[in-house]
Design a protein around this motif. Structure first.
Motif, PDB file in Angstrom:
ATOM      1  N   VAL A  11       6.172  -3.853  10.788  1.00 53.20           N
ATOM      2  CA  VAL A  11       7.378  -3.213  10.267  1.00 53.20           C
ATOM      3  C   VAL A  11       8.103  -2.476  11.393  1.00 53.20           C
ATOM      4  CG1 VAL A  11       8.273  -1.425   8.739  1.00 53.20           C
ATOM      5  CG2 VAL A  11       6.484  -2.970   7.932  1.00 53.20           C
ATOM      6  N   SER A  12       9.357  -2.850  11.612  1.00 48.97           N
ATOM      7  CA  SER A  12      10.174  -2.168  12.614  1.00 48.97           C
ATOM      8  C   SER A  12      11.371  -1.468  11.978  1.00 48.97           C
ATOM      9  CB  SER A  12      10.674  -3.165  13.668  1.00 48.97           C
ATOM     10  OG  SER A  12      11.423  -4.208  13.058  1.00 48.97           O
ATOM     11  N   ASP A  13      11.748  -1.913  10.781  1.00 47.61           N
ATOM     12  CA  ASP A  13      12.883  -1.308  10.085  1.00 47.61           C
ATOM     13  C   ASP A  13      12.407  -0.232   9.113  1.00 47.61           C
ATOM     14  OD1 ASP A  13      14.639  -3.058  11.354  1.00 47.61           O
ATOM     15  OD2 ASP A  13      14.368  -4.593   9.801  1.00 47.61           O
ATOM     16  N   GLU A  14      13.332   0.631   8.757  1.00 49.56           N
ATOM     17  CA  GLU A  14      13.037   1.661   7.771  1.00 49.56           C
ATOM     18  C   GLU A  14      12.853   1.015   6.403  1.00 49.56           C
ATOM     19  OE1 GLU A  14      14.933   5.936   7.448  1.00 49.56           O
ATOM     20  OE2 GLU A  14      16.216   4.479   6.439  1.00 49.56           O
ATOM     21  N   LEU A  15      11.883   1.510   5.649  1.00 49.88           N
ATOM     22  CA  LEU A  15      11.635   1.009   4.302  1.00 49.88           C
ATOM     23  C   LEU A  15      12.580   1.727   3.341  1.00 49.88           C
ATOM     24  CD1 LEU A  15       9.926  -0.661   2.308  1.00 49.88           C
ATOM     25  CD2 LEU A  15       8.337   1.263   2.206  1.00 49.88           C
ATOM     26  N   GLU A  16      13.439   0.961   2.678  1.00 52.18           N
ATOM     27  CA  GLU A  16      14.399   1.551   1.755  1.00 52.18           C
ATOM     28  C   GLU A  16      13.991   1.252   0.318  1.00 52.18           C
ATOM     29  OE1 GLU A  16      18.429   0.582   2.600  1.00 52.18           O
ATOM     30  OE2 GLU A  16      18.230   0.880   4.756  1.00 52.18           O
ATOM     31  N   VAL A  17      14.026   2.286  -0.507  1.00 48.72           N
ATOM     32  CA  VAL A  17      13.632   2.164  -1.914  1.00 48.72           C
ATOM     33  C   VAL A  17      14.757   2.705  -2.790  1.00 48.72           C
ATOM     34  CG1 VAL A  17      11.990   2.865  -3.691  1.00 48.72           C
ATOM     35  CG2 VAL A  17      11.190   2.420  -1.358  1.00 48.72           C
ATOM     36  N   ILE A  18      15.109   1.948  -3.816  1.00 51.59           N
ATOM     37  CA  ILE A  18      16.066   2.414  -4.813  1.00 51.59           C
ATOM     38  C   ILE A  18      15.361   2.423  -6.158  1.00 51.59           C
ATOM     39  CG2 ILE A  18      18.287   2.010  -5.935  1.00 51.59           C
ATOM     40  CD1 ILE A  18      19.186   0.473  -3.491  1.00 51.59           C
TER      41      ILE A  18
ATOM     42  N   ASP B 194       0.832  -1.205   0.000  1.00 50.97           N
ATOM     43  CA  ASP B 194       0.000   0.000   0.000  1.00 50.97           C
ATOM     44  C   ASP B 194       0.866   1.254   0.000  1.00 50.97           C
ATOM     45  OD1 ASP B 194      -2.402  -1.440   0.032  1.00 50.97           O
ATOM     46  OD2 ASP B 194      -2.361  -1.626   2.215  1.00 50.97           O
ATOM     47  N   VAL B 195       1.961   1.227   0.756  1.00 53.49           N
ATOM     48  CA  VAL B 195       2.874   2.376   0.789  1.00 53.49           C
ATOM     49  C   VAL B 195       3.553   2.544  -0.567  1.00 53.49           C
ATOM     50  CG1 VAL B 195       4.923   3.354   1.881  1.00 53.49           C
ATOM     51  CG2 VAL B 195       3.272   2.078   3.254  1.00 53.49           C
ATOM     52  N   VAL B 196       3.995   1.423  -1.156  1.00 54.49           N
ATOM     53  CA  VAL B 196       4.652   1.463  -2.462  1.00 54.49           C
ATOM     54  C   VAL B 196       3.715   2.059  -3.510  1.00 54.49           C
ATOM     55  CG1 VAL B 196       5.588   0.038  -4.325  1.00 54.49           C
ATOM     56  CG2 VAL B 196       6.215  -0.442  -1.953  1.00 54.49           C
ATOM     57  N   ASN B 197       2.456   1.634  -3.495  1.00 58.45           N
ATOM     58  CA  ASN B 197       1.480   2.168  -4.460  1.00 58.45           C
ATOM     59  C   ASN B 197       1.249   3.658  -4.225  1.00 58.45           C
ATOM     60  OD1 ASN B 197       1.136  -0.339  -5.678  1.00 58.45           O
ATOM     61  ND2 ASN B 197      -0.547  -0.917  -4.333  1.00 58.45           N
ATOM     62  N   GLN B 198       1.219   4.041  -2.971  1.00 59.04           N
ATOM     63  CA  GLN B 198       1.004   5.451  -2.636  1.00 59.04           C
ATOM     64  C   GLN B 198       2.161   6.323  -3.116  1.00 59.04           C
ATOM     65  OE1 GLN B 198      -0.443   6.072   1.381  1.00 59.04           O
ATOM     66  NE2 GLN B 198       0.534   8.084   1.510  1.00 59.04           N
ATOM     67  N   LEU B 199       3.370   5.793  -3.082  1.00 62.77           N
ATOM     68  CA  LEU B 199       4.549   6.541  -3.513  1.00 62.77           C
ATOM     69  C   LEU B 199       4.624   6.687  -5.027  1.00 62.77           C
ATOM     70  CD1 LEU B 199       7.233   5.028  -1.114  1.00 62.77           C
ATOM     71  CD2 LEU B 199       6.352   7.364  -1.072  1.00 62.77           C
ATOM     72  N   ASN B 200       3.861   5.850  -5.750  1.00 64.67           N
ATOM     73  CA  ASN B 200       3.855   5.907  -7.219  1.00 64.67           C
ATOM     74  C   ASN B 200       5.278   5.809  -7.774  1.00 64.67           C
ATOM     75  OD1 ASN B 200       2.651   6.082  -9.761  1.00 64.67           O
ATOM     76  ND2 ASN B 200       2.795   8.326  -9.802  1.00 64.67           N
ATOM     77  N   LEU B 201       5.980   4.748  -7.384  1.00 64.29           N
ATOM     78  CA  LEU B 201       7.386   4.572  -7.741  1.00 64.29           C
ATOM     79  C   LEU B 201       7.552   4.185  -9.209  1.00 64.29           C
ATOM     80  CD1 LEU B 201       8.506   2.520  -4.613  1.00 64.29           C
ATOM     81  CD2 LEU B 201       8.906   4.951  -5.025  1.00 64.29           C
ATOM     82  N   ASP B 202       8.750   4.456  -9.721  1.00 65.48           N
ATOM     83  CA  ASP B 202       9.074   4.032 -11.086  1.00 65.48           C
ATOM     84  C   ASP B 202       9.073   2.511 -11.174  1.00 65.48           C
ATOM     85  OD1 ASP B 202       9.418   6.665 -11.799  1.00 65.48           O
ATOM     86  OD2 ASP B 202      11.589   6.650 -11.463  1.00 65.48           O
ATOM     87  N   LYS B 203       8.665   2.006 -12.323  1.00 66.42           N
ATOM     88  CA  LYS B 203       8.661   0.566 -12.543  1.00 66.42           C
ATOM     89  C   LYS B 203      10.076   0.016 -12.414  1.00 66.42           C
ATOM     90  CE  LYS B 203       7.268  -2.965 -15.889  1.00 66.42           C
ATOM     91  NZ  LYS B 203       6.719  -3.215 -17.254  1.00 66.42           N
TER      92      LYS B 203
END
Length: 216
Positions: free
Chosen positions: A93-100, A69-78
């Motif tokens: 979730v206890s760790d920070e969510l990291e996105v590259i 749900d968070v990933v969809n909300q961020l509208n990330l690049d494919k």
């Protein structure tokens, strides 16, 4: 939870049940609206999730239930890389969510050029992702804008728009024996007549062992 109430509005029901809504919480019915028999009211609590996107930290507020749900909300690049399983519940979730997010990199291997979208953070990761094998003899050059660094290490970080050139260097080594010439030293000797010479010690050529290396 199923409750019986004499409340006339959603707001009155929430007060009776001692339910307080925070600013970012979502409710399926307006608080001032009336109630009906067997009505269902859904409340989604806001959650604050710490997210790092390409090294930049931010806080995302969501009423979603999972990492997806968070990933969809961020509208990330494919093709973006997410550090946590997208099916994971946010409550766990206890760790920070990291996105590259993927970045375009121009890759040149033995003069063959192509542009790839990669989430690799270092040259080593990029080469592994593209299944390109290198050894210690090969040369890696990186160009960003007008700056070019030659023969860099595979651990170097990659920037968006970088040009990575891989040159396959073959090395051949062999052993070889070569002669060493001797020097002639003339020494003045007053016991000899003028114009006469005498060889005191005959010179001999020596030898030396060399290991030669050729790069192609």
């Amino acid at each position: 939870e199923e409750v019986s109430t004499r409340a006339a509005t959603v707001s009155e029901l929430l007060n009776q049940q001692e339910i307080t809504l925070a600013e970012r919480d979502e409710i399926s019915a307006a608080p001032e609206s009336g109630l009906s028999d067997n009505q269902q009211i859904d409340i989604k609590r806001n959650k604050s999730v710490e997210v790092t996107i390409d090294g930049t930290e931010r806080v995302v507020h969501t009423t979603g239930m999972t990492v997806a749900d968070v990933v969809n909300q961020l509208n990330l690049d494919k093709g973006s890389e997410v550090s946590l399983d997208e099916d994971m519940q946010l409550t766990a979730v206890s760790d920070e969510l990291e996105v590259i997010t993927p970045k375009d990199v121009k890759l040149i291997v033995n003069d063959k050029k192509k542009t790839v979208a990669s989430t690799a953070s270092t040259i080593k990761e990029l080469l592994a992702e593209q299944k390109i094998k290198v050894d210690d003899n090969d040369e890696i050059n990186v160009k960003v804008d007008d700056k070019k660094d030659k023969n860099v290490k595979a651990s170097v970080a990659i920037e968006a728009g970088a040009e990575v050139e891989v040159i396959d260097v073959s090395v051949k080594t062999w052993d070889e024996t070569r002669d060493i010439d001797f020097d002639t030293k003339e020494v003045k000797d007053d016991s000899l007549e003028k114009g006469e010479t005498e060889v005191e010690t005959t010179g001999e050529k020596g030898e030396r062992e060399l290991t030669l290396r050729q790069e192609t």
